[in-house]
Design a protein around this motif. Structure first.
Motif, PDB file in Angstrom:
ATOM      1  N   HIS A  94      13.329   7.627   2.911  1.00  0.00           N
ATOM      2  CA  HIS A  94      13.193   6.589   3.928  1.00  0.00           C
ATOM      3  C   HIS A  94      14.348   5.617   3.770  1.00  0.00           C
ATOM      4  O   HIS A  94      14.778   5.339   2.652  1.00  0.00           O
ATOM      5  N   THR A  95      14.814   5.086   4.882  1.00  0.00           N
ATOM      6  CA  THR A  95      15.755   3.973   4.858  1.00  0.00           C
ATOM      7  C   THR A  95      14.937   2.705   5.042  1.00  0.00           C
ATOM      8  O   THR A  95      14.187   2.585   6.014  1.00  0.00           O
ATOM      9  N   VAL A  96      15.075   1.787   4.085  1.00  0.00           N
ATOM     10  CA  VAL A  96      14.310   0.546   4.131  1.00  0.00           C
ATOM     11  C   VAL A  96      15.283  -0.598   4.398  1.00  0.00           C
ATOM     12  O   VAL A  96      16.217  -0.837   3.635  1.00  0.00           O
ATOM     13  N   GLN A 100      12.518  -5.755   4.064  1.00  0.00           N
ATOM     14  CA  GLN A 100      11.391  -5.038   4.652  1.00  0.00           C
ATOM     15  C   GLN A 100      10.565  -4.324   3.586  1.00  0.00           C
ATOM     16  O   GLN A 100      11.071  -3.932   2.540  1.00  0.00           O
ATOM     17  N   THR A 101       9.268  -4.163   3.876  1.00  0.00           N
ATOM     18  CA  THR A 101       8.381  -3.331   3.070  1.00  0.00           C
ATOM     19  C   THR A 101       7.774  -2.296   3.992  1.00  0.00           C
ATOM     20  O   THR A 101       7.280  -2.635   5.070  1.00  0.00           O
ATOM     21  N   ILE A 102       7.825  -1.033   3.583  1.00  0.00           N
ATOM     22  CA  ILE A 102       7.148   0.020   4.337  1.00  0.00           C
ATOM     23  C   ILE A 102       6.024   0.560   3.458  1.00  0.00           C
ATOM     24  O   ILE A 102       6.155   0.605   2.238  1.00  0.00           O
ATOM     25  N   SER A 103       4.925   0.950   4.096  1.00  0.00           N
ATOM     26  CA  SER A 103       3.743   1.363   3.335  1.00  0.00           C
ATOM     27  C   SER A 103       3.009   2.486   4.032  1.00  0.00           C
ATOM     28  O   SER A 103       2.921   2.508   5.261  1.00  0.00           O
ATOM     29  N   GLY A 104       2.443   3.369   3.227  1.00  0.00           N
ATOM     30  CA  GLY A 104       1.528   4.368   3.751  1.00  0.00           C
ATOM     31  C   GLY A 104       0.198   3.698   4.066  1.00  0.00           C
ATOM     32  O   GLY A 104      -0.112   2.624   3.548  1.00  0.00           O
ATOM     33  N   SER A 105      -0.586   4.326   4.924  1.00  0.00           N
ATOM     34  CA  SER A 105      -1.895   3.782   5.286  1.00  0.00           C
ATOM     35  C   SER A 105      -2.865   4.932   5.515  1.00  0.00           C
ATOM     36  O   SER A 105      -2.487   6.094   5.495  1.00  0.00           O
ATOM     37  N   ARG A 113       4.139   9.425   6.656  1.00  0.00           N
ATOM     38  CA  ARG A 113       3.262  10.464   6.121  1.00  0.00           C
ATOM     39  C   ARG A 113       3.486  10.736   4.639  1.00  0.00           C
ATOM     40  O   ARG A 113       2.541  10.961   3.899  1.00  0.00           O
ATOM     41  N   ASN A 114       4.742  10.693   4.184  1.00  0.00           N
ATOM     42  CA  ASN A 114       5.001  10.982   2.783  1.00  0.00           C
ATOM     43  C   ASN A 114       4.769   9.766   1.880  1.00  0.00           C
ATOM     44  O   ASN A 114       5.029   9.818   0.689  1.00  0.00           O
TER      45      ASN A 114
END
Length: 144
Positions: A94-96, A100-105, A113-114
């Motif tokens: 992933h490019t962040v 920023q914070t990216i999170s699975g849910s 998805r990963n």
């Protein structure tokens, strides 16, 4: 202080302490060069009828610049790594963006998805649950 006020005070302190101190913190898996990777374990309701034991991963970029985060998904079943021989096949990235914070849910359609790892289908008897998951060979690069 009358008895009713005292009881109310005790109950209030109990609920406030539970909400402040009873929460589980995310476990830190990686912290380097402005990238912090954490995870937490949750149970997700699944539309198929089986609840899932899920590992939700978050990647936080504390820098001002975008960073590519690449890793290999390592899955173990009964102490045996089932994906270590096929590292390229199980690579994710992933490019962040900076800040920023990216999170699975629990939402399987959120685009990350990963970052959502199903470890076990609860209540499903014929299964080989994933006994461990690790993000292996984490690399950080600047986008081109």
């Amino acid at each position: 202080m009358n008895q009713a006020k005292f009881i109310f005070l005790v109950i209030s302190v109990f609920f406030v302490s539970q909400s402040c101190f009873g929460q589980k913190r995310d476990a830190i898996d990686f912290k380097e060069d402005g990238i912090i990777i954490t995870h937490r374990m949750v149970e997700c309701d699944n539309a198929s009828g089986y609840d899932e034991k899920v590992k939700l991963i978050s990647i936080q970029n504390t820098t001002d610049e975008p960073i590519n985060v690449t890793w290999t998904q390592g899955f173990w079943i009964n102490q045996e790594c089932r994906t270590c021989d096929n590292a390229e096949e199980h690579q994710a990235s992933h490019t962040v963006v900076g800040g920023q914070t990216i999170s699975g849910s629990c939402d399987k359609t959120d685009g990350y998805r990963n970052l959502r790892i199903t470890l076990d289908l609860l209540g499903y008897e014929e299964k080989n649950p994933i006994t461990d998951h690790k993000m292996l060979h984490i690399t950080l690069t600047k986008p081109e």
